[in-house]
Design an enzyme around this catalytic site. Structure first.
Site, PDB file in Angstrom:
ATOM      1  N   HIS A   8       0.824  -1.207   0.000  1.00  9.31           N
ATOM      2  CA  HIS A   8       0.000   0.000   0.000  1.00  9.31           C
ATOM      3  C   HIS A   8       0.860   1.260   0.000  1.00  9.31           C
ATOM      4  O   HIS A   8       2.064   1.186   0.215  1.00  9.31           O
ATOM      5  CB  HIS A   8      -0.983   0.025   1.175  1.00  9.31           C
ATOM      6  CG  HIS A   8      -0.343   0.095   2.524  1.00  9.31           C
ATOM      7  ND1 HIS A   8       0.161  -1.007   3.174  1.00  9.31           N
ATOM      8  CD2 HIS A   8      -0.132   1.145   3.351  1.00  9.31           C
ATOM      9  CE1 HIS A   8       0.654  -0.642   4.343  1.00  9.31           C
ATOM     10  NE2 HIS A   8       0.499   0.655   4.477  1.00  9.31           N
ATOM     11  N   HIS A  44       0.852   5.438   1.360  1.00 11.37           N
ATOM     12  CA  HIS A  44       0.301   6.546   2.127  1.00 11.37           C
ATOM     13  C   HIS A  44       0.915   7.826   1.582  1.00 11.37           C
ATOM     14  O   HIS A  44       2.122   7.882   1.358  1.00 11.37           O
ATOM     15  CB  HIS A  44       0.689   6.443   3.607  1.00 11.37           C
ATOM     16  CG  HIS A  44      -0.043   5.416   4.369  1.00 11.37           C
ATOM     17  ND1 HIS A  44      -1.269   5.653   4.949  1.00 11.37           N
ATOM     18  CD2 HIS A  44       0.259   4.139   4.669  1.00 11.37           C
ATOM     19  CE1 HIS A  44      -1.668   4.565   5.571  1.00 11.37           C
ATOM     20  NE2 HIS A  44      -0.765   3.628   5.411  1.00 11.37           N
ATOM     21  N   TYR A  72       2.481  10.087  11.337  1.00  5.03           N
ATOM     22  CA  TYR A  72       1.766   8.831  11.079  1.00  5.03           C
ATOM     23  C   TYR A  72       2.303   8.159   9.813  1.00  5.03           C
ATOM     24  O   TYR A  72       2.579   6.964   9.792  1.00  5.03           O
ATOM     25  CB  TYR A  72       0.264   9.095  10.945  1.00  5.03           C
ATOM     26  CG  TYR A  72      -0.522   7.908  10.473  1.00  5.03           C
ATOM     27  CD1 TYR A  72      -0.831   6.866  11.340  1.00  5.03           C
ATOM     28  CD2 TYR A  72      -0.945   7.801   9.156  1.00  5.03           C
ATOM     29  CE1 TYR A  72      -1.546   5.760  10.913  1.00  5.03           C
ATOM     30  CE2 TYR A  72      -1.655   6.709   8.714  1.00  5.03           C
ATOM     31  CZ  TYR A  72      -1.958   5.690   9.589  1.00  5.03           C
ATOM     32  OH  TYR A  72      -2.660   4.604   9.150  1.00  5.03           O
ATOM     33  N   GLN A 132       4.676   4.500   9.380  1.00  4.96           N
ATOM     34  CA  GLN A 132       4.147   3.332   8.681  1.00  4.96           C
ATOM     35  C   GLN A 132       5.250   2.340   8.333  1.00  4.96           C
ATOM     36  O   GLN A 132       5.091   1.147   8.512  1.00  4.96           O
ATOM     37  CB  GLN A 132       3.400   3.738   7.409  1.00  4.96           C
ATOM     38  CG  GLN A 132       2.103   4.431   7.682  1.00  4.96           C
ATOM     39  CD  GLN A 132       1.169   3.561   8.489  1.00  4.96           C
ATOM     40  OE1 GLN A 132       0.803   2.475   8.087  1.00  4.96           O
ATOM     41  NE2 GLN A 132       0.808   4.042   9.665  1.00  4.96           N
TER      42      GLN A 132
END
Length: 148
Positions: A64, A66, A130, A134
């Site tokens: 994924h 971000h 944040y 990750q």
């Protein structure tokens, strides 16, 4: 309002900060090496530069991505996502036909879904932390108790 004197306020002003999360199709572990991860970062940065999008923060994980992005108020959020996902997939799969054949036989790198949210009452620094965390969280993740 006096005509001609306050032209600054005739159009919406400001910057849109959005947190974005999206995954490769089938949630495949595509960006497993540092080389592939860095290549995708470079591709996304190139696409962003070409489309008047500023990537404030980005982390490419094996399955994924971000990002914290900003773009002019005149650009629709869906247009920004379409540009980032569409062009990056095209460039990446052109560079890696072996990945296209083995994992993405339909020719689509990204899942059609994504999550996008504005920062709301969070500060930019909180979201950047944040996103930074990750990579650390993913590499130090303990296996789920049910998984053997």
């Amino acid at each position: 309002m006096i005509r001609g004197r306050l032209s600054l306020f005739q159009y919406p002003q400001g910057i849109n900060l959005h947190k974005i999360f999206y995954t490769p199709k089938y949630r495949n572990q595509t960006f497993t090496t540092e080389v592939l991860s860095n290549e995708m970062k470079a591709i996304l940065q190139q696409v962003a530069d070409d489309n008047d999008i500023v990537i404030e923060k980005m982390e490419v994980m094996p399955d994924h991505i971000h990002m914290l992005i900003s773009f002019p108020p005149s650009k629709a959020p869906a247009s920004a996502i379409k540009a980032l996902k569409g062009r990056s997939a095209y460039i990446f799969l052109q560079n890696h036909p072996e990945i296209r054949c083995s994992q993405y036989w339909g020719g689509h790198l990204w899942s059609p879904s994504y999550h996008m949210s504005t920062l709301g009452n969070m500060s930019k620094e909180v979201v950047e932390k944040y996103i930074n965390d990750q990579k650390y969280t993913e590499t130090n993740k303990k296996p789920h108790k049910g998984a053997q």
